[in-house]
Enzyme design. Structure first.
Site, PDB file in Angstrom:
ATOM      1  N   ARG A 278      -8.790  33.363  12.515  1.00  0.00           N
ATOM      2  CA  ARG A 278      -9.428  32.062  12.379  1.00  0.00           C
ATOM      3  C   ARG A 278     -10.729  32.071  13.179  1.00  0.00           C
ATOM      4  O   ARG A 278     -10.779  32.592  14.301  1.00  0.00           O
ATOM      5  CB  ARG A 278      -8.515  30.943  12.896  1.00  0.00           C
ATOM      6  N   GLU A 307     -16.642  26.744   7.758  1.00  0.00           N
ATOM      7  CA  GLU A 307     -16.659  27.495   6.511  1.00  0.00           C
ATOM      8  C   GLU A 307     -16.992  26.582   5.341  1.00  0.00           C
ATOM      9  O   GLU A 307     -16.367  25.520   5.195  1.00  0.00           O
ATOM     10  CB  GLU A 307     -15.305  28.179   6.291  1.00  0.00           C
ATOM     11  N   HIS A 326     -14.214  35.028   3.988  1.00  0.00           N
ATOM     12  CA  HIS A 326     -12.781  34.702   4.082  1.00  0.00           C
ATOM     13  C   HIS A 326     -11.997  35.319   2.924  1.00  0.00           C
ATOM     14  O   HIS A 326     -11.343  34.635   2.132  1.00  0.00           O
ATOM     15  CB  HIS A 326     -12.565  33.190   4.114  1.00  0.00           C
TER      16      HIS A 326
END
Length: 590
Positions: A278, A307, A326
């Site tokens: 994370r 993000e 990601h």
């Protein structure tokens, strides 16, 4: 004289009371115990639950959901649009891009029962709010484990050999062999921070590349780490010894910005960092300074605090940083498996089944759920029965649960059982729907203190638990026989052939299947009692499923337990109470 008489509602009639006069009052004639079904659908028994899928899910998962529920796929919802929709939904499925905060649970009006996170991390879901609202949160912790581990290794090798930068250079028409000399992995020390499923898979692959692997995780078992050749060390030792650091911990208050200025100052110069966990576990400003100073030679990042990051994000543009958007779980296989895993978890939760992937309820490994299931049923029924024995006006404040456990099974986790006892207790004395998610919170809010103790037994039986006993202290009982010598209401149960049985009431041993409804009578032990009570019930067309008598000694006092399939009329109960040998009795709904 009529016997002491009690129903499941808060009603307690003494022998000196006029039974017929009290039964005739409108209040008692129309009252019925409140029934709550966790999986009940607001639209009616025949309507399907409604599931909102707020982010893209593979077709296999959607097909599974559609076989059980009405599915609404609505992607890229604004917070306002999500709140507007959620009040019509029983379940919500998200990935990492949708924030499920307290406002969402409040907007649901209590209808939302399950939030499914298609992936591992649940930092975008407000677990405290979910728990308070009785909403189960489940995730898919295993389906993308290999994909995330593979991506971590891919970033590690790509960073070490400058793959991304040299590729970009060639696409610009350059041939710069000397500029992109990399570093070898063999013999280097990799420190894994967070040694869970993904971290351990990364360790296995790194060992195959010839790296020496150490790890830090305060919750990891040393024997599991040693089994794959990994040494568990302190956080400071891990970051001080490492040539490479790979992050695999969840984002929690204790891990937020765990790599900060102070942590970077403890690292050796030239360390390389990979993050597929994370973004928030790393202080991005501190990382920039460490890159510019040379403490960190390179970084490979799949995740970011925000993000997507802004177009001018300094980390993304930094020449020493390799980035991906990601992609940790982004393989065809992982997407299929995640969709199936989360769909199965959500459907199971909507059916009221125990979830081994729940993150805000007592966690029970999947392999022991089937073993504990009959005891879960027993626990809830004992709580429901015990509180019905409390006389109206008595406040339940102190409850003790005693588990008789074989010494060889002393480590059994009882949190799930405690939650179900709490459910049985609280639902009967409040208007809140209680489940395994919010049971502890509901008890605390109502001032009910629940303690547990274990009594270890010799022997090696197959069952993990021999018996469960529930004690309620500081109250009066509408069935005084249920009070033990200490004045506590005491009931005990066991599982026999997979069926929960009531085995003790106060000091009297009984054997009563805990199905349907139950009549408990304290009587003088004398002939024809079973026949007399059975005749009264038979005349009212009430089917008796069993009768059981427990006594202290012949011709003394006994407790008769009578299982009935239908609720007896008040006239039938009055006739039972009028039997001279019956001193008190209670009718209970289980």
């Amino acid at each position: 004289m009529a016997a002491t008489f009690a129903l499941a509602d808060p009603l307690h009639l003494h022998r000196s009371s006029s039974l017929s006069r009290l039964l005739a009052t409108p209040l008692l004639r129309h009252r019925r115990p409140r029934l709550v079904a966790m999986a009940a659908e607001p639209g009616g028994a025949d309507s399907k639950p409604r599931v909102l899928v707020a982010e893209k899910l593979d077709q296999g998962g959607l097909d599974l959901l559609k076989g059980f529920a009405d599915v609404d796929c609505a992607y890229n919802l604004s917070p306002e649009e999500l709140r507007a929709k959620i009040g019509l939904c029983d379940a919500l499925i998200v990935r990492s891009g949708t924030k499920v905060g307290r406002d969402v649970f409040e907007a649901s009006g209590g209808r939302l029962r399950v939030v499914g996170r298609a992936g591992v991390g649940i930092d975008n879901v407000d677990l405290a709010a979910a728990t308070e609202h009785g909403c189960l949160v489940v995730n898919a912790p295993t389906a993308n484990t290999v994909a995330a581990a593979e991506h971590g290794i891919a970033l590690l090798t790509a960073m070490a050999r400058n793959i991304a930068r040299s590729d970009a250079s060639m696409k610009s028409g350059n041939w710069e062999r000397s500029k992109y000399v990399g570093v070898s992995l063999v013999g280097k020390t990799l420190a894994i921070l967070g040694f869970g499923k993904v971290g351990s898979e990364v360790a296995r692959r790194a060992k195959g590349l010839g790296m020496h692997v150490i790890a830090h995780d305060p919750y990891a078992a040393a024997d599991r780490a040693h089994a794959i050749g990994v040494d568990l060390v302190t956080f400071d030792e891990a970051i001080a010894r490492a040539d490479f650091i790979s992050l695999h911990m969840p984002l929690t208050p204790s891990t937020s910005k765990i790599l900060d200025d102070e942590a970077f100052a403890k690292m050796k110069n030239g360390v390389r960092i990979i993050n597929v966990a994370r973004g928030g576990v790393m202080d991005e400003e501190a990382l920039l300074k460490a890159l510019d100073s040379g403490v960190v030679a390179q970084a490979a990042l799949d995740v970011f605090t925000k993000e997507p990051p802004s177009a001018d994000d300094k980390l993304v543009l930094h020449e020493k940083v390799t980035t991906t958007p990601h992609l940790g779980a982004s393989t065809v296989e992982a997407q299929e498996e995640v969709a199936i895993e989360i769909a199965e978890a959500v459907v199971g939760a909507l059916k009221g089944e125990l979830a081994s992937t729940s993150v805000n309820a007592p966690m029970v490994p999947a392999e022991v759920l089937s073993e504990l299931t009959p005891f879960v049923v027993l626990a809830e029924k004992l709580g429901r029965l015990a509180v019905q024995l409390v006389a109206g006006g008595s406040g339940v404040k102190s409850v003790k649960v005693t588990y008789a456990i074989p010494r060889t099974r002393g480590g059994v986790d009882t949190r799930l059982l405690r939650a179900m006892i709490t459910k049985g207790l609280i639902e009967s004395i409040s208007d809140v729907v209680v489940n395994i998610v919010n049971a502890d919170f509901a008890a605390k809010q109502r001032g009910v203190r629940i303690t547990e103790e274990r009594v270890l037994l010799d022997g090696s039986p197959e069952d993990p638990i021999d018996s469960i006993m529930v004690h309620i202290a500081g109250v009066e009982s509408k069935f005084p026989t249920a009070a033990s010598g200490t004045g506590e209401i005491t009931v005990e149960g066991r599982v026999k052939d997979g069926i929960p049985h009531l085995t003790k009431v106060g000091s009297f041993q009984v054997d009563a299947s805990m199905e349907g409804s139950l009549i408990l009578c304290r009587q003088v032990d004398q002939p024809r009692m079973i026949g007399t009570v059975g005749t009264i019930l038979g005349e009212q067309n009430v089917n008796v499923s069993f009768m059981s008598v427990g006594r202290i000694a012949p011709r003394k006092h006994a407790v008769m337990a009578i299982g009935v399939d239908e609720e007896p009329t008040k006239q039938a109960l009055q006739k039972i109470g009028d039997i001279p040998a019956i001193e008190e009795f209670v009718f209970l709904k289980l």
